[in-house]
Design an enzyme around this catalytic site. Sequence first.
Site, short mmCIF file in Angstrom:
data_model
loop_
_atom_site.label_atom_id
_atom_site.label_comp_id
_atom_site.label_asym_id
_atom_site.label_seq_id
_atom_site.Cartn_x
_atom_site.Cartn_y
_atom_site.Cartn_z
N ASN A 50 0.85 -1.19 0.00
CA ASN A 50 0.00 0.00 0.00
C ASN A 50 0.88 1.24 0.00
O ASN A 50 1.96 1.23 0.61
CB ASN A 50 -0.89 -0.02 1.25
CG ASN A 50 -2.02 0.98 1.16
OD1 ASN A 50 -1.83 2.17 1.39
ND2 ASN A 50 -3.19 0.51 0.82
N ALA A 51 0.41 2.30 -0.65
CA ALA A 51 1.16 3.55 -0.69
C ALA A 51 1.41 4.08 0.72
O ALA A 51 2.42 4.73 0.98
CB ALA A 51 0.41 4.58 -1.53
N CYS A 58 1.27 -9.11 4.32
CA CYS A 58 2.13 -10.22 3.89
C CYS A 58 1.31 -11.30 3.17
O CYS A 58 0.10 -11.47 3.42
CB CYS A 58 2.82 -10.85 5.08
SG CYS A 58 4.17 -9.88 5.77
N GLU A 60 1.40 -14.48 3.66
CA GLU A 60 0.87 -15.48 4.59
C GLU A 60 -0.48 -15.02 5.16
O GLU A 60 -1.41 -15.82 5.33
CB GLU A 60 1.85 -15.71 5.75
CG GLU A 60 3.18 -16.30 5.34
CD GLU A 60 4.24 -15.23 5.02
OE1 GLU A 60 3.88 -14.15 4.49
OE2 GLU A 60 5.41 -15.49 5.28
N1 THU Z 1 6.61 -10.23 3.05
C1 THU Z 1 5.72 -11.25 3.00
O1 THU Z 1 4.75 -11.23 2.23
N2 THU Z 1 5.93 -12.30 3.82
C2 THU Z 1 6.97 -12.44 4.68
O2 THU Z 1 7.01 -13.38 5.44
C3 THU Z 1 8.06 -11.46 4.64
C4 THU Z 1 7.76 -10.18 3.92
C5 THU Z 1 6.38 -9.07 2.16
C6 THU Z 1 5.93 -7.84 2.88
C7 THU Z 1 6.36 -6.76 1.91
O3 THU Z 1 5.33 -6.59 0.94
C8 THU Z 1 7.59 -7.33 1.23
O4 THU Z 1 7.57 -8.72 1.49
C9 THU Z 1 8.89 -6.74 1.72
O5 THU Z 1 8.98 -6.80 3.10
#
Ligand code: THU
Length: 140
Positions: A50-51, A58, A60
Amino acid sequence: MQLDADTEDALLRAALAARENAYAPYSGFRVGAAALDAEGRIHAGCNVENAAYPQSQCAEATALGAMVTAGAWTLQAIAVAGPDTDEEGPLLTPCGGCRQRIREFATASLPVLLCQPRGIVARRELAALLPESFGPGHLG
Ligand code: THU
């Protein structure tokens, strides 16, 4: 808990497919996740940035939200897919907050598959990622 090769492969492919749809214009760091529920169904999700940076979500969290939306509350395994790294590169593991999110629907022996486009690069049990965790049982 042991997963058979076909199930592992299905989780890998679902996590990689979700990663293709990642919305990560700010970090450029694309992540996909695939949650296997107790009935053997797979629920996938990607990161959604998101901006207003702190509002990003994440992969997950997206996958677990899809699982709960489908009516499932029990995880059998989860796969998380990030970019290819070389041998020395840091392995993508779920962030701290997502370890706790996963814990809500899992037991200590939950298999966590760490994936890259080239395949499954490591396997962990949730207990190794989140030892002595706090969970629903603490609330009675
Ligand atoms: N990110 C995830 O989707 N899962 C994780 O377990 C680590 C980080 C994403 C969050 C953000 O969009 C990008 O990775 C960089 O941190």
